[in-house]
Enzyme design. Sequence first.
Site, mmCIF file in Angstrom:
data_model
loop_
_atom_site.group_PDB
_atom_site.id
_atom_site.type_symbol
_atom_site.label_atom_id
_atom_site.label_comp_id
_atom_site.label_asym_id
_atom_site.label_seq_id
_atom_site.Cartn_x
_atom_site.Cartn_y
_atom_site.Cartn_z
ATOM 1 N N HIS A 196 -16.166 -8.385 1.493
ATOM 2 C CA HIS A 196 -15.048 -9.391 2.199
ATOM 3 C C HIS A 196 -15.216 -10.882 1.645
ATOM 4 O O HIS A 196 -14.246 -11.445 1.178
ATOM 5 C CB HIS A 196 -15.203 -9.525 3.677
ATOM 6 C CG HIS A 196 -14.136 -10.118 4.336
ATOM 7 N ND1 HIS A 196 -14.389 -11.451 4.702
ATOM 8 C CD2 HIS A 196 -13.034 -10.123 4.448
ATOM 9 C CE1 HIS A 196 -13.443 -12.167 5.207
ATOM 10 N NE2 HIS A 196 -12.548 -11.202 5.133
ATOM 11 N N SER A 241 14.601 -41.188 -9.444
ATOM 12 C CA SER A 241 13.540 -40.279 -9.047
ATOM 13 C C SER A 241 13.425 -40.076 -7.551
ATOM 14 O O SER A 241 13.220 -41.019 -6.940
ATOM 15 C CB SER A 241 12.166 -41.190 -9.720
ATOM 16 O OG SER A 241 11.014 -40.381 -9.533
ATOM 17 N N CYS A 287 9.045 -37.453 -7.953
ATOM 18 C CA CYS A 287 7.762 -37.718 -8.037
ATOM 19 C C CYS A 287 7.000 -37.855 -6.835
ATOM 20 O O CYS A 287 5.947 -38.514 -6.546
ATOM 21 C CB CYS A 287 7.805 -39.320 -8.633
ATOM 22 S SG CYS A 287 8.581 -40.550 -7.582
ATOM 23 N N GLY A 318 -7.375 -10.314 6.920
ATOM 24 C CA GLY A 318 -7.197 -10.960 8.334
ATOM 25 C C GLY A 318 -6.237 -10.004 9.311
ATOM 26 O O GLY A 318 -6.248 -10.344 10.419
ATOM 27 N N TYR A 338 12.316 -33.580 -15.125
ATOM 28 C CA TYR A 338 10.939 -33.492 -15.123
ATOM 29 C C TYR A 338 10.239 -33.604 -13.442
ATOM 30 O O TYR A 338 11.192 -33.889 -12.761
ATOM 31 C CB TYR A 338 10.106 -34.680 -15.782
ATOM 32 C CG TYR A 338 10.441 -36.308 -15.019
ATOM 33 C CD1 TYR A 338 9.514 -36.691 -14.098
ATOM 34 C CD2 TYR A 338 11.548 -36.967 -15.476
ATOM 35 C CE1 TYR A 338 9.869 -37.826 -13.426
ATOM 36 C CE2 TYR A 338 11.726 -38.214 -14.789
ATOM 37 C CZ TYR A 338 11.047 -38.652 -13.604
ATOM 38 O OH TYR A 338 11.252 -39.865 -13.159
ATOM 39 N N LYS A 383 0.830 -1.284 -0.107
ATOM 40 C CA LYS A 383 0.007 -0.078 -0.104
ATOM 41 C C LYS A 383 0.872 1.466 0.078
ATOM 42 O O LYS A 383 0.705 2.245 -0.818
ATOM 43 C CB LYS A 383 -0.773 0.000 1.310
ATOM 44 C CG LYS A 383 -1.990 0.935 1.078
ATOM 45 C CD LYS A 383 -3.142 0.953 2.257
ATOM 46 C CE LYS A 383 -3.726 -0.310 2.261
ATOM 47 N NZ LYS A 383 -4.449 -0.900 3.362
ATOM 48 N N MET A 415 -5.308 -6.345 10.848
ATOM 49 C CA MET A 415 -6.064 -5.006 10.905
ATOM 50 C C MET A 415 -5.844 -4.220 9.601
ATOM 51 O O MET A 415 -4.935 -4.148 8.936
ATOM 52 C CB MET A 415 -5.282 -4.324 12.106
ATOM 53 C CG MET A 415 -6.144 -3.052 12.609
ATOM 54 S SD MET A 415 -5.073 -1.587 13.185
ATOM 55 C CE MET A 415 -5.343 -0.767 11.605
ATOM 56 N N ARG A 459 -3.679 -1.265 -6.192
ATOM 57 C CA ARG A 459 -2.744 -2.625 -6.358
ATOM 58 C C ARG A 459 -3.219 -3.446 -7.235
ATOM 59 O O ARG A 459 -4.269 -3.325 -7.987
ATOM 60 C CB ARG A 459 -2.972 -3.297 -4.777
ATOM 61 C CG ARG A 459 -4.349 -3.534 -4.796
ATOM 62 C CD ARG A 459 -4.664 -4.230 -3.237
ATOM 63 N NE ARG A 459 -6.086 -4.301 -3.134
ATOM 64 C CZ ARG A 459 -6.562 -4.638 -1.794
ATOM 65 N NH1 ARG A 459 -5.636 -4.920 -0.809
ATOM 66 N NH2 ARG A 459 -7.980 -4.871 -1.487
ATOM 67 N N ARG A 490 -3.456 2.768 8.557
ATOM 68 C CA ARG A 490 -3.746 1.407 7.736
ATOM 69 C C ARG A 490 -2.557 0.723 7.859
ATOM 70 O O ARG A 490 -1.528 0.958 7.323
ATOM 71 C CB ARG A 490 -4.241 1.799 6.329
ATOM 72 C CG ARG A 490 -5.406 3.022 6.377
ATOM 73 C CD ARG A 490 -5.649 3.188 4.939
ATOM 74 N NE ARG A 490 -6.676 2.106 4.546
ATOM 75 C CZ ARG A 490 -7.014 2.046 3.095
ATOM 76 N NH1 ARG A 490 -6.653 3.128 2.575
ATOM 77 N NH2 ARG A 490 -7.720 1.199 2.789
#
Length: 870
Positions: free
Chosen positions: A453, A763, A830, A100, A850, A21, A102, A335, A91
């Site tokens: 909210h 793996s 994996c 969640g 992978y 912010k 303040m 934002r 704020r």
Amino acid sequence: TKYVYLFQEGDANMRELLGGKGANLAEMSKLGMPVPNGFTITTEACNKYYEDGETINEEIQAQIMEYLGKLEAETGKKFGDAQNPLLVSVRSGARASMPGMMDTILNLGINDVVAKTIADKSQNPRFAYDSYRRFIQMFADVVKGLSKKRFEEIIDEVKVQRGIKDDLELTAEDMMTLVERFKEFYQAELHESFPTDPKTQMMEAIEAVFKSWNNERAIYYRRMNDIPSSWGTAVNVQMMVFGNMGEDCGTGVAFTRSPATGENKLFGEFLMNAQGEDVVAGVRTPQSIDQLKEVSPTAYEQFVDICSKLEHHYKNMQDMEFTIEGGKLFMLQTRNGKRTAQAALKIACDMVDEGLINEEEALLMVEPQQLDALLHPMFDPEALKKATAITSALPASPGAGSGQIVFTADEAKEEADSGKKVILVRLETSPEDIEGMAVSEGILTVRGGMTSHAAVVARGMGACCVSGAGDIEMHEEEGYFVVGGKRYNRGDWISIDGSTGNVYGEKIETVPAEISGNFERFMSWADKARTLKIRTNADTPRDARQAVEFGAEGIGLVRTEHMFFEGDKIKAIREMIVAKTDEQMQAALNKLEPMQQKDFEGIYEAMEGRPVTIRYLDPPLHEFVPTDPEDIKELAKEMNISYDELAQVISGLHEVNPMMGHRGSRLDVSNPGIAHMQTAAVIKAAINVNKAHPDWNIEPEIMLPLIGDLKELQYVKKMVTETADQIIAEAGVELTYHVGTMIEVPRAALLADELAQEAEFFSFGTNDLTQLTFGFSRDDAGKFLPEYYDAKIYENDPFARLDQKGVGKLIEMAVTLGRQTRPDIKLGICGEHGGDPSSIEFANKLGLSYVSCSPYRVPIARLAAAQAAI
Ligand code: PEP
Ligand code: MG
């Protein structure tokens, strides 16, 4: 250290220090946009606060006072002054936006004297005392933890006494009454009088913001979103502008594009003569942003212009807050806006088409985890046609949800824990509902708009949500609601469609999702960008096909034991377990082999020539037999042996520590017949399928689990090669096959150079590797890990997110050692971590070939792999 920055001293790059912010307020000031003056107290100050044992030290206090002085000089107003008072908002603002915590205290700096001055100067006593009573309410709530509800009750009492219904009908005198009543209530509850010194108000508010960084909801949110607690939050102190000063004032929130669908159109809501929280709290129903054109045309034009500038500047959809005071526009926040997965994909594709961003930038704009929401079932269109909506409201977050009605977050958690599907129905939601929302199939609220909210949080979680269903008459305490003259009780089934806003009074069947349109296009960019291949963990042709639909390029793990539980296989396995002679053992294995072969053929068929790694039997054998005496009795009868005999075999399988016991390749060392049988099944299946589809050219990949030593690997591998070579020779075909090992035991990682002499591939079974490295059980750790989170020893579950520091070190070592022996060794992951974005980033960094994850995570992994490569 500099702990405080004026807005004009910062910019968007200083997010770590100033929070999201603060950094964006600074950036907007720099861009010359109308931002009320203010300053930001840094995240470092928050961390220092905790270091200093939850006190704001003198150095920081002094800097705050110094900057308050600067703010006074800039604005020409004075804090707590009887002539020209300055009011501010306080704020929070962490690096990542965090519901969640303040959020906001407005009108700080007000007291009896200041209120009177404001009343006189503005010639608007109602406004002055409305601001005052709001301040007391917010301060009491967020700083002192007094329930908002009690204050609302006091307002309701005054309204009843005065015989009025709407808050707007409250007069200046009523507001003054409220101020007095609120102060009395405050005093009675807290045994202290309401602080009249503005500087005390400010320090207490700042401390409350710091404290809220560590409240339960914030901690929960951080854990869900992998936000480290070391970040801390910044605090923004900003001169108040007033949306509640009269009819030419107002306040609102808006998105540059629709956060629900991504439609390229300004989207938002505002209320005239109101203050910030009125819009999101859903107390009054706001007007759509388009209507601002009529109500306040100049402000509207200017706002539209700013929106477009901000979107071009940030190259992302913006979520903004604004206030209009006396017809003049002020920006209070911007934002990157939270959005649904559908919206995220549409916005990414549209912005590429508009030339605003390139494909790689588009890929970075979408959170991989978010794609999950698109992979889940939608209502079956046929079933939906037959259903009639009982009411319809705002489509706040898309998706389909069917479940039983609950009315509180606690109930939601309880019922969901017991395996029920629930829909959380609330008048409106608040931050304390977050955990209940997370476990619900969907959220339905009576009040609130698209920016309430409930809507914002649901979109963030990918949960479906319908909000503002004003037709619903709630009787929350009695456990029912009424709509369309019909009563719906706690536990009744309802369904909600977050894409249309429809609510149905029944259970509606759902159908699986598919990848098409923007999703398909976006994923094709991801595939271009990534180098890591994505395989899947699948044990059935159905899962395999689903994974291919979702873009899997092969199977990285077939857990063969998963195939043993169905049909006649479990019988044959049990016969093998109770076999007393070699003949009995062989007879059981002979029964199993053709069934296994069929299983493997099914998987090879489903994968149409894509590589498939088959992992040999892994769990301890006790998992295949019952423990309950009744079940043993039944089984004994079925198997035609005595109860005692069977019970003895079963108790013989008992191990104190089975996960570290007789499992994995250890089973083959004791029972070579198993490895021979599984090899025969794999090789015969491959030969058969290759015959039918010569172009697939399947090369079986055989993977041995839980290996910890080279000789062990050689010993079991020999069983494999003997059987395989013999079958291939007898069949007179050419077939290349590969034998590799899992790296699941720390010793295997330590001796990877030796193992690589025999293993063609590694793996990493990061589930077992994590379990054995930490020395705690993957099945039981959930019981005590929460205490480790609370104590800040571990920040998250190492079974969900790879522990790069410890387990990662072993992996890195194994990779290096393995490549020393066999430079072209194929490497993959994996374990569950194969579908976790941060772990995928790690795999990419190590240059693995992978990762393999469950089918529903494949698209997430494709995107995460692309982001890791960019
Ligand atoms: C592992 O341990 O990471 C693994 C993939 O094997 P399993 O989960 O079957 O033990
Ligand atoms: Mg394992």
